[in-house]
Design an enzyme around this catalytic site. Structure first.
Site, mmCIF file in Angstrom:
data_model
loop_
_atom_site.group_PDB
_atom_site.id
_atom_site.type_symbol
_atom_site.label_atom_id
_atom_site.label_comp_id
_atom_site.label_asym_id
_atom_site.label_seq_id
_atom_site.Cartn_x
_atom_site.Cartn_y
_atom_site.Cartn_z
ATOM 1 N N GLU A 131 0.816 -1.206 0.000
ATOM 2 C CA GLU A 131 0.000 0.000 0.000
ATOM 3 C C GLU A 131 0.856 1.266 0.000
ATOM 4 O O GLU A 131 1.810 1.328 0.756
ATOM 5 C CB GLU A 131 -0.917 0.010 1.223
ATOM 6 C CG GLU A 131 -2.010 1.049 1.102
ATOM 7 C CD GLU A 131 -2.992 1.009 2.273
ATOM 8 O OE1 GLU A 131 -2.588 0.599 3.369
ATOM 9 O OE2 GLU A 131 -4.138 1.394 2.067
ATOM 10 N N GLU A 308 -7.188 -3.983 11.922
ATOM 11 C CA GLU A 308 -6.935 -4.717 10.678
ATOM 12 C C GLU A 308 -8.099 -5.649 10.355
ATOM 13 O O GLU A 308 -8.469 -5.817 9.194
ATOM 14 C CB GLU A 308 -5.628 -5.514 10.780
ATOM 15 C CG GLU A 308 -4.386 -4.676 11.094
ATOM 16 C CD GLU A 308 -4.232 -3.456 10.217
ATOM 17 O OE1 GLU A 308 -4.569 -3.514 9.016
ATOM 18 O OE2 GLU A 308 -3.788 -2.412 10.732
HETATM 19 ZN ZN LIG Z 1 -5.897 0.654 8.451
#
Ligand SMILES: [Zn+2]
Length: 876
Positions: A131, A308
């Protein structure tokens, strides 16, 4: 190597043109164990459709070389089609297959496929981190979140390694270099979520069965860490939190966990807290506690596990179309992290920690000139990378907390359920979430969203005492558009007094302290500039709090009487959240130069230790240290440092608390006395702390904590009180990756221009230094005074552009932030913008208007923090 410079427009064009169906990926990691290995093989076969036959597009790849490109059975000349980080594909058909065979580079910066050699045993570990856009560092892909596709991975690696992917392993066969593992084809995933873990990882497996409306859903659990950390992995505790989270999210989201297994890997040299790869979450291995952990650390880890896991739905199942809507996953996951800890009962005080820590982050970021609306305007990937900030996470989460107060939790949950059902496996924008919310609430939420999600800046709430109660005011300024703004707030006004309702006062201080309890709390809908609240008990109360219970996102200005109460007797306030709001108000006033730093520091030194939440205690003393080093006028700095250090030293001696000991070493690195205590924390034998008092016993047990020993050594090194030999001896004692990092910080902490120049040259010149070692050196370098830093000011501004152009954005960001010159002394009578360092920084900005916006953003923020510090110094 810089990141790919994909723009939002490029991405929009490509997703209009293409539908990507599937990737078949072969990785060759068989050479990873060879000493000094730098490359690996990667082959990506992509099946995709194009709505405009004859059109052209490109695949992203950022590696060592491309060997072969084959489009629809036809080989394309590599020299013609490979253009920097793009592989151009001309003349597309309606249905296409492209196969790219390439050589990737192992990462040392934590971006892409990272390779780490464990100094403890020489073993090699690999993991990926993508990411926002680093999948193309290890697989040739269409790198953007809205081109989701199914991935099938095949990984050739040493036969005795653990290899995991997003999907479960479906089979393996021997290969020349080891074994090829095949993984199940995934559901449609965005490229930033594809992951691989490979190496001799230690694994612990467990199981959980979730009860769903459709019957029991078994979820296999597994946890991983390096072999040399195996004894420290408290897998049972991690699995317990994981199980509680899976049950919690099933109940709230009403959509079964969609990714089969749930792996959690703790990996070395990780750039962030964690990453929500579906079925294979990666975490920083700082969460594997090799020495005793503080309560705050254990809670923070639980929060990240929950954060998460929330992403499996908010982000992985339903994904933002482009990075403008990053908040659609991060704000929600941040909110859910605290909500899940509070609601499952794992940490009933989770919202207090949130109010104290996460909101403080948001308030800092939202006061910067670079702040932005929660729904951001992200033109390219550089901007996307910068947007993982206090607005997207903490402010977004705070605003969702306000949304729950505004519409109710049932409505919020109903909207989330509808949103998952409607958009499963797809991509969304703000409009999609608003539609679900409006439907669930039965009202148009457009005005609410415009006021909260599409504006910037902080509202400030204040209370004016009236003859019948209180008048609540809001003030707000949107720095992004330079105009005042008003938001709809659902909040409560709380009144705190001694139980008999009497006001108390200075006379109440003393041995028989009288507690201040909430005697009334009135819900308030504040839609305009002010509203009157009928609350007679407030007229003469010692403390009135707007935003009682911390329902809304706003800083609080205490009225004069309440301010006096907060400063003189905050520890008498019974309610933890109420105290947190008072602390937050005091900190905001300090940062805004409306309260002398001295008042904040002395209040923390007196009352900070009385806080019950470990995270809150830690935050308060850390803020107090910032107040000393940045916001206190030069004339009072040394004395205030001693006040803080002595308070912590007394706490360490009397309680033996690890939290206070850590804080003590952090403060001691800036000077002050207490040499003896520092030295006793690194004592190597009982003789050094052989006293018979209870205190010396507590100290001996602290000195057994290896990470604390390092922290004390860093402080001693910063004081020039230990030589190289002591640091090296400690490294012999602790020859681990963590030890190596701490030793580098200690060496870098040594004072003097020569020592600092060595650090400067190493972090800016040595390209082999990993992300984590660069940061370790920068932490030591930062312990520098303004005079010693003087020779580095010009080289800093002269190097900025080169760093940005030549390094990855992750590494460049660390250098640009970490080497910005330290705060200097305010010059009496001089306006802060006239200070020479501020002028120098402003000159760089005016001479580099064309510099990348992401680079300018960091310089602007550092300059603004400097001006803020100079102003605060003048407030004394
Ligand atoms: Zn996050």
């Amino acid at each position: 190597m810089p990141s790919p410079h994909l723009t939002r427009d490029d991405a929009a064009t490509r997703s209009t043109l293409l539908t990507v169906r599937a990737y078949d990926v072969h990785l060759d990691l068989t050479g990873a164990q060879v000493e000094g290995a730098t490359t690996f093989g990667t082959v990506s076969e992509i099946h995709f459709d194009c709505v405009e036959p004859g059109a052209a597009t490109f695949v992203d790849f950022l590696g060592a070389s491309v060997e072969e490109v084959e489009l629809n059975g036809r080989s394309l000349p590599v020299a013609d089609v490979v253009d920097g980080q793009r592989v151009r594909l001309p003349d597309l058909a309606a249905r296409n297959t492209v196969r790219v065979r390439a050589t990737g580079l192992y990462s040392r910066s934590g971006e892409g496929l990272h390779r780490f050699v464990d100094p403890a045993d020489g073993r090699v570990y690999l993991y990926t981190q993508n990411e926002p856009a680093d999948c193309c560092r290890w697989i040739p892909v269409f790198e953007q979140p809205d081109l989701k596709a199914r991935f099938t991975l095949h990984v050739d690696a040493p036969a005795d390694w653990v290899v995991r992917g997003n999907g479960a392993e479906t089979g393996a066969e021997p290969s020349v270099g080891g074994a090829v593992r095949h993984f199940a084809t995934t559901e449609p995933l965005s490229t930033y979520l594809v992951a691989v873990l490979a190496g001799p990882y230690h694994a612990v497996e467990a199981q959980h069965t979730v009860t769903t409306a459709d019957g029991p859903l078994p979820v296999p659990l597994a946890m991983f860490c390096r072999a040399s950390l195996a004894e420290h992995l408290d897998a049972d505790r991690i699995a317990d939190v994981t199980r509680a989270g899976l049950d919690f999210y099933h109940e709230r989201f009403g959509f079964p966990y969609p990714f089969g297994k749930y792996d959690q890997a703790f990996v070395p040299e990780y750039n962030l807290g964690a990453m929500e790869n579906p079925g294979l979450v990666t975490f920083t291995e700082a969460f594997v506690f090799r020495t005793e952990a503080t309560e705050a650390q254990v809670q923070a880890r639980a929060n990240v596990i929950m954060h998460e896991m929330a992403h499996m739905w908010f982000g992985d199942l339903v994904t933002m179309r482009w990075w403008d809507d990053l908040w659609l996953k991060e704000s929600f996951a941040d909110f859910m992290g605290s909500a899940s800890l509070a609601d499952t009962g794992l940490y009933p005080g989770a919202w207090v920690t949130f109010a104290n820590r996460r909101k403080a982050w948001a308030y800092v970021q939202d006061a910067l000139p670079t702040t932005h609306p929660i729904v951001a305007d992200i033109v390219d990937l550089d901007a996307a990378k910068q947007n993982f900030d206090g607005i997207t996470y903490a402010k977004g989460a705070s605003v969702l907390k306000q949304l729950v107060a505004f519409v109710g939790r049932d409505v919020f949950d109903a909207a989330a359920r509808a949103y998952f059902r409607e958009h499963a496996w797809g991509n969304t924008t703000l409009a999609d979430f608003l539609a679900a919310l409006s439907e669930a609430s039965g009202r148009d939420m457009g005005a609410w969203a415009a006021a909260w999600l599409q504006t910037s800046g902080i509202s400030t709430l204040s209370v004016e005492r009236t003859s019948t109660g209180a008048r609540v005011h809001q003030d707000g300024w949107d720095p992004a558009i330079g105009a005042a703004m008003t938001r709809p707030h659902a909040l409560a006004v709380g009144v705190y007094a001694e139980e008999d309702g009497a006001g108390g006062g200075p006379g109440a201080l003393g041995p028989a302290r009288r507690r201040l309890r909430r005697v009334a709390s009135a819900p308030v809908e504040l839609a305009s500039a002010s509203v009157d609240v009928d609350l007679p008990v407030a007229v003469d109360a010692p403390l009135i709090l707007p935003n009682d219970g911390d329902l809304t996102y706003a800083t609080v200005d205490l009225d004069p009487r309440s301010l006096t109460t907060a400063l003189e007797r905050i520890e008498d306030v019974d309610d933890e959240m109420a105290r947190t709001i008072c602390w937050s108000a005091l900190w905001t006033m300090t940062r805004d130069a409306r309260l002398p730093a001295e008042r904040f520091v002395t209040t923390v030194a007196r009352a900070g230790a009385a806080e019950t939440d470990d995270g809150v205690r830690q935050m308060l003393f850390t803020q107090a240290l910032t107040a000393v080093t940045r916001y206190a006028p030069p004339s009072t700095r040394a004395e205030l440092l001693s006040v803080l250090l002595d308070a912590l030293a007394a706490l360490v001696r009397s309680t033996g608390s690890l939290t206070f000991a850590r804080l003590f070493t952090a403060v001691a690195a800036h000077g002050g006395g207490q040499d003896d205590l520092l030295r006793s924390l690194v004592a190597t034998d009982a003789a050094a702390s052989s006293g018979t008092t209870a205190s010396s016993g507590l100290l001996a047990s602290l000195a057994a904590n290896q990470d604390l020993r390092w922290a004390a050594l860093v402080a001693l090194a910063a004081r020039d009180a230990v030589g190289h030999d002591v640091i090296e001896a400690e490294l012999q004692r602790d020859p681990t990756a963590t030890g190596r990092r701490h030793a580098l910080t200690a060496r870098s902490a040594r004072p003097g221009t020569d020592a600092k120049r060595e650090v400067w040259e190493s972090v800016t010149g040595d390209r082999d230094l990993s992300n984590e070692l660069v940061s370790a050196a920068l932490r030591g370098f930062a312990l520098i005074d303004a005079t010693t830093a003087e020779p580095f000011v010009e080289p800093y501004f002269a190097s900025l552009t080169a760093w940005w152009n030549e390094r990855s954005i992750e590494m460049a960001t660390r250098l640009v932030r970490g080497l910005f010159p330290p705060v200097q002394d305010a010059v009496p009578g001089q306006d802060p913008p006239e200070h020479p360092l501020v002028r120098r920084s402003a000159r760089w900005l005016s001479e580099h208007e064309e510099a990348p916006a992401a680079l300018r953003r960091i310089v602007i923020e550092e300059q603004d923090s400097l001006v803020r510090a100079l102003r605060a110094q003048s407030a004394g």
